[in-house]
Write an enzyme that holds these catalytic residues in place. Structure first.
Site, PDB file in Angstrom:
ATOM      1  N   TRP A  14     -19.997 -44.187 -12.034  1.00 55.96           N
ATOM      2  CA  TRP A  14     -18.558 -44.448 -12.173  1.00 55.96           C
ATOM      3  C   TRP A  14     -17.954 -43.574 -13.261  1.00 55.96           C
ATOM      4  CZ3 TRP A  14     -16.900 -46.148  -7.950  1.00 55.96           C
ATOM      5  CH2 TRP A  14     -17.585 -47.136  -7.222  1.00 55.96           C
TER       6      TRP A  14
ATOM      7  N   ASP B 192     -13.408 -48.308 -18.749  1.00 57.14           N
ATOM      8  CA  ASP B 192     -13.491 -48.963 -17.430  1.00 57.14           C
ATOM      9  C   ASP B 192     -14.349 -50.216 -17.622  1.00 57.14           C
ATOM     10  OD1 ASP B 192     -14.114 -49.799 -14.863  1.00 57.14           O
ATOM     11  OD2 ASP B 192     -14.884 -47.868 -14.171  1.00 57.14           O
TER      12      ASP B 192
ATOM     13  N   LYS C 196     -15.105 -57.685  -9.128  1.00 59.43           N
ATOM     14  CA  LYS C 196     -16.439 -57.960  -9.633  1.00 59.43           C
ATOM     15  C   LYS C 196     -16.474 -59.329 -10.314  1.00 59.43           C
ATOM     16  CE  LYS C 196     -17.357 -53.796  -8.354  1.00 59.43           C
ATOM     17  NZ  LYS C 196     -17.213 -52.535  -9.086  1.00 59.43           N
TER      18      LYS C 196
HETATM   19  C1  LIG Z   1     -16.843 -51.139  -8.643  1.00 56.80           C
HETATM   20  C2  LIG Z   1     -16.529 -50.249  -9.775  1.00 56.80           C
HETATM   21  C3  LIG Z   1     -15.566 -49.233  -9.670  1.00 56.80           C
HETATM   22  C4  LIG Z   1     -14.832 -48.928  -8.392  1.00 56.80           C
HETATM   23  O1  LIG Z   1     -13.919 -49.899  -8.137  1.00 56.80           O
HETATM   24  P1  LIG Z   1     -12.917 -49.804  -6.880  1.00 56.80           P
HETATM   25  O2  LIG Z   1     -11.981 -50.938  -7.162  1.00 56.80           O
HETATM   26  O3  LIG Z   1     -13.739 -49.981  -5.650  1.00 56.80           O
HETATM   27  O4  LIG Z   1     -12.242 -48.492  -6.918  1.00 56.80           O
HETATM   28  C5  LIG Z   1     -15.302 -48.481 -10.794  1.00 56.80           C
HETATM   29  N1  LIG Z   1     -15.940 -48.699 -11.949  1.00 56.80           N
HETATM   30  C6  LIG Z   1     -16.886 -49.651 -12.078  1.00 56.80           C
HETATM   31  C7  LIG Z   1     -17.548 -49.865 -13.392  1.00 56.80           C
HETATM   32  C8  LIG Z   1     -17.206 -50.458 -10.998  1.00 56.80           C
HETATM   33  O5  LIG Z   1     -18.136 -51.418 -11.129  1.00 56.80           O
END
Ligand SMILES: *Cc1c(COP(=O)(O)O)cnc(C)c1O
Length: 361
Positions: free
Chosen positions: A101, A171, A195
């Site tokens: 990511w 993030d 998540k």
């Molecule tokens: C799942 C995830 C993403 C991607 O998320 P989307 O909403 O599918 O774009 C980005 N960063 C992390 C840390 C993730 O776990």
């Protein structure tokens, strides 16, 4: 009705109380004769829903008045572009690469400017968090970017990097609202909610007001400017109304549980049960450096891919689903977000012990 223990990395389990409440309010939301899905986002009822969700989020996370809370769309992945488009004044930023990511975010940023990799754990398949106490961050970098919990590899920063005065952008998709957060340490953080917080389709961004500017990179679409959404209180266009409503119910659930301190203790307790067993097992082992283990995502292997497959198959037959690991790590991954009950982890560990007893050479 029979619900499984869902160890998916995302979308993931939601609290049962929240699902029940949503079911109760589905046909007739509190006497208005329609569901939240059917009402205008410009109406008084919905305005109350989104305002209350934001207020509860602010209370939970302790968001100071000089930070905006934005409900956005496009997933966390859209932030990989919005961050550089809105924050790269000098067209330069520093990225710490702790997994896919972070790598994707860095690649996206390099479309708009220079994305400098200042640390990486790629040398050991991202199984640890690099030392970030004294990084060589370019003086004119507009921000330092991290992915705070690495969903795929199962690592989490226990300590934030020394930014040397730079703005920190994080993030937090996979550890969102899983533990207390010191908002003032960040210029901004964001997460896709699927998540740990709600149904896919909402991204929450928390951003310091002075970073929300009109003079963003030339050509930035209106919808990709933080200012557009900040000025309109996340109602510039039609937001994902129902999903924000569910997030609001999750915030209330967290507040009732005692807030982020209480949920962090609960998450630590679950992680301890799981990792203590991994450390004593002679069949299963974790893939991450111990000090960097995430309480949210726990990758593990037997060392034998065929046995891993058999374990995943048998676990599923016993009601423990989505334990297959990401293809870049292999083996298994147990994701234990806020809504995973402690019984789910206890029962999984009991099942793993039985499996171990019957498969040990
Ligand atoms: C799942 C995830 C993403 C991607 O998320 P989307 O909403 O599918 O774009 C980005 N960063 C992390 C840390 C993730 O776990």
């Amino acid at each position: 009705m029979s619900r499984v223990f869902n160890f998916s990395a995302g979308p993931a389990m939601l609290p049962e109380e929240v699902l029940r409440k949503a079911a109760d309010e589905m046909m007739d939301y509190r006497g208005c004769g329609m569901s939240v899905m059917e009402m205008s986002h410009r109406g008084k009822v919905y305005d109350g829903i989104i305002k209350e969700a934001e207020a509860d989020f602010r209370k939970l996370a302790g968001v100071p008045d000089n930070y905006k809370v934005l409900f956005l769309q496009g997933g966390a992945s859209t932030q990989f572009a919005m961050v550089p488009m809105n924050l790269m004044k000098n067209r330069k930023a520093a990225y710490i690469i702790t997994g896919q990511w972070a790598k994707k975010a860095c690649q996206e940023a390099s479309i708009y400017g220079e994305a400098v990799q200042v640390a990486s754990s790629a040398d050991k398949n991202f199984s640890y968090i690099p030392d970030c106490s004294d990084l060589d961050i370019p003086e004119d970098a507009d921000y330092l970017y991290i992915c705070e919990n690495n969903t795929i590899y199962g690592t989490e920063y226990k300590k934030l990097p020394n930014t040397k005065g730079h703005i920190l952008v994080s993030d937090v998709s996979s550890n969102f609202l899983s533990r207390p957060i010191d908002v003032e340490k960040y210029g901004m953080f964001f997460g896709g909610v699927q998540k740990n917080v709600g149904p896919a389709g909402v991204t929450i961004a928390v951003i310091r007001e002075d970073l929300i500017r009109e003079d963003v990179l030339e050509g930035t679409p209106t919808m990709l400017k933080y200012k557009t959404h900040a000025d309109a209180d996340s109602l510039y266009n039609t937001p994902p109304c129902y999903n924000i409503y569910i997030c609001g119910l999750v915030f209330k659930w967290l507040l009732e549980k005692g807030g982020l301190g209480a949920i962090a203790e609960y998450n630590e307790a679950k992680a301890k049960i799981f990792y203590d067993y991994l450390d004593e097992s002679s069949l299963f082992r974790g893939t991450v450096r111990k000090g960097d283990r995430s309480p949210m995502n726990a990758p593990f292997v037997t060392g034998d891919p065929d046995l891993d497959k058999e374990f995943i198959r048998e676990a599923e037959a016993h009601g423990f689903v989505s334990l297959k690991g990401h293809r870049s790590v292999g083996g298994m991954r147990a994701s234990m977000y806020n809504a995973m009950p402690v019984e789910g982890v206890e029962k999984l560990v009991a099942f793993m012990k039985e499996f171990e007893a019957s498969h040990r050479a």
